[in-house]
Write a protein that holds these residues in place. Structure first.
Motif, PDB file in Angstrom:
ATOM      1  N   LEU A 154       0.849  -1.199   0.000  1.00 35.53           N
ATOM      2  CA  LEU A 154       0.000   0.000   0.000  1.00 35.53           C
ATOM      3  C   LEU A 154       0.878   1.240   0.000  1.00 35.53           C
ATOM      4  CD1 LEU A 154      -2.891   1.222   0.250  1.00 35.53           C
ATOM      5  CD2 LEU A 154      -2.537   1.197   2.740  1.00 35.53           C
ATOM      6  N   THR A 155       0.511   2.222  -0.830  1.00 34.57           N
ATOM      7  CA  THR A 155       1.248   3.490  -0.925  1.00 34.57           C
ATOM      8  C   THR A 155       0.254   4.639  -0.891  1.00 34.57           C
ATOM      9  OG1 THR A 155       2.928   2.411  -2.317  1.00 34.57           O
ATOM     10  CG2 THR A 155       2.900   4.822  -2.284  1.00 34.57           C
ATOM     11  N   LEU A 156       0.563   5.701  -0.102  1.00 33.92           N
ATOM     12  CA  LEU A 156      -0.284   6.892  -0.011  1.00 33.92           C
ATOM     13  C   LEU A 156       0.569   8.128  -0.222  1.00 33.92           C
ATOM     14  CD1 LEU A 156      -2.303   5.980   3.238  1.00 33.92           C
ATOM     15  CD2 LEU A 156      -3.010   5.628   0.864  1.00 33.92           C
ATOM     16  N   GLY A 157       0.041   9.075  -1.005  1.00 32.54           N
ATOM     17  CA  GLY A 157       0.784  10.308  -1.248  1.00 32.54           C
ATOM     18  C   GLY A 157      -0.142  11.450  -1.598  1.00 32.54           C
ATOM     19  N   THR A 158       0.427  12.657  -1.632  1.00 34.11           N
ATOM     20  CA  THR A 158      -0.357  13.860  -1.946  1.00 34.11           C
ATOM     21  C   THR A 158      -0.214  14.278  -3.399  1.00 34.11           C
ATOM     22  OG1 THR A 158       1.464  15.240  -1.169  1.00 34.11           O
ATOM     23  CG2 THR A 158      -0.272  14.704   0.426  1.00 34.11           C
ATOM     24  N   PHE A 159       0.455  13.456  -4.207  1.00 35.17           N
ATOM     25  CA  PHE A 159       0.575  13.722  -5.637  1.00 35.17           C
ATOM     26  C   PHE A 159       0.616  12.380  -6.346  1.00 35.17           C
ATOM     27  CE2 PHE A 159       4.738  13.760  -3.661  1.00 35.17           C
ATOM     28  CZ  PHE A 159       5.480  12.878  -4.430  1.00 35.17           C
ATOM     29  N   PRO A 160       0.331  12.365  -7.664  1.00 36.63           N
ATOM     30  CA  PRO A 160       0.297  11.098  -8.394  1.00 36.63           C
ATOM     31  C   PRO A 160       1.602  10.340  -8.244  1.00 36.63           C
ATOM     32  CG  PRO A 160      -0.676  12.817  -9.721  1.00 36.63           C
ATOM     33  CD  PRO A 160      -0.072  13.498  -8.524  1.00 36.63           C
ATOM     34  N   GLY A 161       1.510   9.083  -7.820  1.00 40.83           N
ATOM     35  CA  GLY A 161       2.688   8.251  -7.620  1.00 40.83           C
ATOM     36  C   GLY A 161       3.446   8.591  -6.365  1.00 40.83           C
ATOM     37  N   LEU A 188      -6.242  16.400  -1.384  1.00 43.02           N
ATOM     38  CA  LEU A 188      -6.366  15.390  -2.425  1.00 43.02           C
ATOM     39  C   LEU A 188      -5.269  14.369  -2.202  1.00 43.02           C
ATOM     40  CD1 LEU A 188      -7.700  14.413  -5.078  1.00 43.02           C
ATOM     41  CD2 LEU A 188      -6.034  15.846  -6.321  1.00 43.02           C
ATOM     42  N   ILE A 189      -5.653  13.123  -2.032  1.00 41.51           N
ATOM     43  CA  ILE A 189      -4.710  12.060  -1.680  1.00 41.51           C
ATOM     44  C   ILE A 189      -4.783  10.962  -2.734  1.00 41.51           C
ATOM     45  CG2 ILE A 189      -4.170  10.266   0.036  1.00 41.51           C
ATOM     46  CD1 ILE A 189      -5.176  12.158   2.170  1.00 41.51           C
ATOM     47  N   TYR A 190      -3.629  10.413  -3.067  1.00 40.90           N
ATOM     48  CA  TYR A 190      -3.496   9.342  -4.043  1.00 40.90           C
ATOM     49  C   TYR A 190      -3.118   8.049  -3.311  1.00 40.90           C
ATOM     50  CZ  TYR A 190      -3.582  13.085  -7.478  1.00 40.90           C
ATOM     51  OH  TYR A 190      -3.949  14.172  -8.226  1.00 40.90           O
ATOM     52  N   CYS A 205      -1.054  -1.836 -12.038  1.00 41.01           N
ATOM     53  CA  CYS A 205      -2.158  -1.461 -11.154  1.00 41.01           C
ATOM     54  C   CYS A 205      -2.288   0.058 -11.094  1.00 41.01           C
ATOM     55  CB  CYS A 205      -1.938  -2.016  -9.742  1.00 41.01           C
ATOM     56  SG  CYS A 205      -1.834  -3.825  -9.696  1.00 41.01           S
ATOM     57  N   THR A 206      -3.508   0.551 -11.193  1.00 44.87           N
ATOM     58  CA  THR A 206      -3.753   1.993 -11.192  1.00 44.87           C
ATOM     59  C   THR A 206      -4.040   2.486  -9.785  1.00 44.87           C
ATOM     60  OG1 THR A 206      -6.094   1.638 -11.634  1.00 44.87           O
ATOM     61  CG2 THR A 206      -4.651   1.927 -13.538  1.00 44.87           C
ATOM     62  N   GLU A 207      -3.713   3.748  -9.542  1.00 47.89           N
ATOM     63  CA  GLU A 207      -3.985   4.333  -8.233  1.00 47.89           C
ATOM     64  C   GLU A 207      -5.288   5.116  -8.284  1.00 47.89           C
ATOM     65  OE1 GLU A 207      -0.804   6.922  -7.191  1.00 47.89           O
ATOM     66  OE2 GLU A 207      -1.177   8.343  -8.812  1.00 47.89           O
ATOM     67  N   ILE A 208      -5.855   5.340  -7.111  1.00 49.47           N
ATOM     68  CA  ILE A 208      -7.074   6.128  -7.012  1.00 49.47           C
ATOM     69  C   ILE A 208      -6.746   7.437  -6.307  1.00 49.47           C
ATOM     70  CG2 ILE A 208      -8.485   4.041  -6.850  1.00 49.47           C
ATOM     71  CD1 ILE A 208      -8.888   4.838  -3.825  1.00 49.47           C
ATOM     72  N   SER A 209      -7.730   8.336  -6.328  1.00 51.43           N
ATOM     73  CA  SER A 209      -7.569   9.589  -5.586  1.00 51.43           C
ATOM     74  C   SER A 209      -8.886   9.933  -4.910  1.00 51.43           C
ATOM     75  CB  SER A 209      -7.135  10.727  -6.510  1.00 51.43           C
ATOM     76  OG  SER A 209      -8.141  10.999  -7.478  1.00 51.43           O
ATOM     77  N   PHE A 210      -8.797  10.646  -3.783  1.00 48.84           N
ATOM     78  CA  PHE A 210      -9.966  11.087  -3.040  1.00 48.84           C
ATOM     79  C   PHE A 210      -9.573  12.336  -2.266  1.00 48.84           C
ATOM     80  CE2 PHE A 210      -7.552   8.213  -0.404  1.00 48.84           C
ATOM     81  CZ  PHE A 210      -7.532   8.819   0.839  1.00 48.84           C
ATOM     82  N   THR A 211     -10.584  13.036  -1.757  1.00 48.74           N
ATOM     83  CA  THR A 211     -10.332  14.279  -1.028  1.00 48.74           C
ATOM     84  C   THR A 211     -10.871  14.143   0.385  1.00 48.74           C
ATOM     85  OG1 THR A 211     -10.539  15.535  -3.076  1.00 48.74           O
ATOM     86  CG2 THR A 211     -10.694  16.761  -1.008  1.00 48.74           C
TER      87      THR A 211
END
Length: 578
Positions: A154-161, A188-190, A205-211
Motif C-alpha cells: 500500500l502506498t499513499l501520497g499527496t501527488f500522483p505516484g 487530495l490524496i493518491y 495497477c492503477t492508483e485512485i484519488s480522493f479528497t
C-alpha cells in the motif's frame, strides 16, 4: 401436533458416543487435488440444523487458516483465499450452542490446493472509492481479495505516484489498513494497492484519488440491546434496537443470513437507534453490523453480532428430550388413488389429524386448481393432484400455517368384459387364453371366484370338462366370469372332411351321436388356426363345404366353437383335406 423425528439419533450420536452421520463436502470433494486457492467450499445440508461453523486448517480439526460461523448457509468462501500446494482440512461443526446445546464436531475432510505459478492480478479499493470527497481523516483503507495473492503493498501520497504520506508498505495478507494517525484535512490524496505472491507482484495497477474533509471526531461503535447478541427465539418481525452513540447523526445497518452477505439490509442508513424489520425467515441465524456515522465519517472497527429466529414450523431440537420436533402434521396418503368409472364421482377422505386441509388438481403445465378445503374431495377424472394438511400455530402474536403436502395420481378402472376364451389343444389338456377389454388393471383365476389370481391371462394344462374363468379388477371395480366347456371325448363333430366333389365327406357338419340324448346347438362357428372367424352354420344345414365366398380354402387345421341351448360351449378342431 408435534412430530418427533428419528433424525436426532443421528445428530446426537457425537454427544452420546455413537457413530455420527455428518454432511459430506460437495465442492471440493474429499480427496480432491489441484483445487483453486480462491475456491468456495460447499457441503450437504442437514435437516434441522440451526447453524454451521467451519474450520480450515493444515491438520485434522485445525483452525490455523480460518474458523467461521456461517449460520444456516451451506457454503463458505475464505476471504483471504487458501495457501497454495497445501493439504487443507475442512471440519464442519453442527452448531447448537445458540440453542443451549453442545456442538457436534464432524470428522475432517481434506483436499489439496493448486501450485500457483504466476503473479496475481490487480485489485480495487472498497473504501474509499475513487473520486470520493469529504472522506474522514480517520478513514480505514480496504480492498478486495486478489485471487492467488499472499500479500499487498500500500502506498499513499499527496501527488500522483507519491509516497509522502505512506511509503510503499507491506501490509501482509490482509484486506484492510488503518493509518496510525489522521490524514491531512481538505487534501487530495493518491492511493495504490498492489497484490503479490511468491511469483512476483501484479503489474499495471492503477492508483485512485480522493479528497479528505474537515477534521472532526468519528463516532464510536454501538451494540444491539434488542435482541441482544446471540439471542434465540427472536420474533419474525422484531424491533431492532441499539445503544445511541454521542456525536453520531445516523447508523448504517447491514443484515444477512451469512457473515459475508447483505441479503436483508445492505448498508441501509437509519437516523434513530431502532427500526422494525418485517418478516424475517424462521429458524435461521442473522448477522448484523451497525456502524454509526457523522460528518467526519463512519465509526471504525465495529464488530458483527448475530441472533436467531427459531420460530416457524421446525424441525427443532428439543434439548429437554433430545429429539427433533416438527409442528407440521404427519400425513399418510398413497401415491396412487383408483376409482371405478361406474361409481364416479369418487369421494376420497383422509384420516389424518390436522387443523385444515386442501385438495388441488394439477394441470399438465403445473397450474393448480383448488377443489376442496375439507377432509374429503370428490374426484371425477384421471390426473395429478396435490393433498395438503396444515396446522395453525400461534407464535409471538402471529398465527402461522405449518403445512405438509403430497402429490398423487388418480387412475380409473372398470369391470372387465370377457370377449373370448381362446382354447388351444395340447396333448391331453387345453391351453386357454382369456381375451378381455376394459380400462382396468386385471388379474385372472380359474374355477374359484376367490382365487388364487394370476397376472397372466393364459392358463395351461386345463383338463377336459366344464370350467369357469374369472377376471378381477385389481382396484376393486368388479369380477367378470365366463363358463368354458371342452370335452376331448365328445362325439358328433368329424375330425376331417374332403370337399372334392366325390359325394363322400364333402361337408363338415355335426352328426348326432347314436344312443345319446339329442343335442341341440344354438350356433356352430368355424375359425382358421389364427382365430379368425370364417363361417357360422346351423345344425340343420347341409354343413360347410370348405369355401368362403365361393373361394376354396386350403388344406389345413380349422377350429370350431359350438354353443348348445344350455349355453354350454364346445371347442375343437378338424382338418380340411383336398
Amino acid at each position: 401436533m408435534l412430530k418427533k423425528l428419528l433424525l436426532i439419533i443421528v445428530l446426537l450420536n457425537a454427544v452420546t458416543g455413537m457413530a455420527q452421520e455428518c454432511p459430506d463436502l460437495l465442492s471440493p470433494v474429499d480427496g480432491a487435488s489441484n483445487v483453486p486457492v480462491n475456491t468456495t467450499i460447499t457441503w450437504e445440508s442437514v435437516d434441522g440444523i440451526p447453524g454451521y461453523r467451519v474450520r480450515l486448517g493444515t491438520s485434522p480439526g485445525g483452525a490455523d487458516i480460518a474458523e467461521q460461523s456461517v449460520g444456516s448457509a451451506t457454503s463458505y468462501t475464505p476471504p483471504l483465499g487458501l495457501p497454495e500446494n497445501t493439504q487443507i482440512y475442512v471440519t464442519i461443526i453442527l452448531d447448537f450452542l445458540f440453542q443451549g446445546g453442545s456442538d457436534i464436531v464432524c470428522a475432517s475432510q481434506s483436499f489439496t490446493t493448486e501450485d500457483v505459478t504466476v503473479a496475481p492480478n490487480c485489485t480495487t479499493f472498497r473504501n474509499p472509492l475513487n473520486g470520493a470527497t469529504d472522506v474522514s481523516v480517520f478513514t480505514n483503507f480496504t480492498w478486495f481479495y486478489a485471487p492467488t495473492a499472499t500479500g499487498y503493498f500500500l502506498t499513499l501520497g499527496t501527488f500522483p505516484g507519491g509516497s509522502d504520506i505512506l511509503p510503499q508498505t507491506d501490509i501482509g495478507n490482509s484486506l484492510s489498513y488503518n493509518p496510525p494517525g489522521q490524514l491531512p484535512e481538505n487534501q487530495l490524496i493518491y492511493a495504490s494497492v498492489v497484490p503479490y505472491n511468491e511469483n512476483g507482484s501484479a503489474s499495471g495497477c492503477t492508483e485512485i484519488s480522493f479528497t479528505t474533509g474537515e477534521l472532526a471526531p468519528l463516532p464510536g461503535c454501538t451494540n444491539l440491546t434488542n435482541p441482544v447478541n446471540g439471542a434465540v427465539n427472536v420474533p419474525l418481525t422484531p424491533l431492532l434496537e441499539w445503544t445511541a452513540v454521542p456525536g453520531a447523526v445516523g447508523y448504517r445497518l447491514t443484515v444477512g443470513t451469512t457473515p459475508t452477505n447483505a441479503n436483508v439490509l445492505d448498508n441501509a442508513a437509519f437516523f434513530t437507534n431502532s427500526t422494525f424489520v418485517l418478516n424475517f425467515e424462521p429458524n435461521r441465524t442473522f448477522f448484523i453490523t451497525i456502524v454509526p456515522f457523522n460528518a467526519a465519517g463512519d465509526a471504525i472497527g465495529c464488530t458483527q453480532e448475530s441472533f436467531s429466529t427459531l420460530l416457524g414450523c421446525g424441525p427443532y431440537l428439543d434439548l429437554a428430550t433430545g429429539e427433533f420436533v416438527s409442528l407440521n402434521p404427519e400425513i399418510n396418503f398413497p401415491d396412487t388413488v383408483s376409482f371405478c368409472e361406474n361409481l364416479a364421482p369418487f369421494t376420497v377422505t383422509t384420516e389424518d389429524v390436522a387443523d385444515g386441509f386442501r385438495w388441488y388438481q394439477i394441470d399438465p403445465y403445473g397450474n393448480e386448481t383448488l377443489l376442496s378445503e375439507n377432509s374429503s374431495v370428490d374426484l371425477t377424472s384421471n390426473g395429478t393432484y396435490r393433498y395438503e394438511a396444515y396446522n395453525f400455530v400461534s407464535q409471538s402474536g402471529n398465527l402461522i400455517e405449518c403445512p405438509t403436502s403430497k402429490e398423487f395420481e388418480v387412475v380409473s378402472s372398470e369391470t372387465a368384459i370377457i370377449d373370448n376364451l381362446l382354447a388351444t389343444e395340447e396333448v391331453t389338456t387345453w391351453r386357454v387364453t382369456v381375451e378381455t377389454s376394459g380400462i382396468g388393471d386385471y388379474e385372472y383365476a380359474i374355477d374359484n371366484r376367490d382365487g388364487p389370481y394370476q397376472d397372466s391371462n393364459v392358463f395351461s394344462g386345463v383338463t377336459p370338462g366344464n370350467h369357469t374363468f374369472y377376471v378381477r379388477d385389481k382396484n376393486g371395480c368388479g369380477i367378470a366370469e365366463e363358463a368354458f366347456s371342452q370335452d376331448l371325448t365328445v362325439e358328433g363333430f368329424p375330425k376331417f372332411f374332403t370337399p372334392n366333389g366325390d359325394t363322400f365327406n364333402d361337408y363338415w357338419q355335426f352328426i348326432q351321436p347314436k344312443n345319446t340324448d339329442a343335442i341341440v346347438f344354438q350356433s356352430i362357428r368355424i375359425f382358421d388356426r389364427y382365430g379368425k372367424f370364417l363361417k357360422e352354420i346351423s345344425q340343420d344345414s347341409e354343413g360347410w363345404d370348405g369355401n368362403i365366398a365361393g373361394r376354396p380354402l386350403p388344406s389345413g387345421d380349422y377350429w370350431f366353437k359350438a354353443v348348445d341351448v344350455t349355453n354350454r360351449e364346445i371347442y375343437g378342431h378338424f382338418s380340411l383335406k383336398r
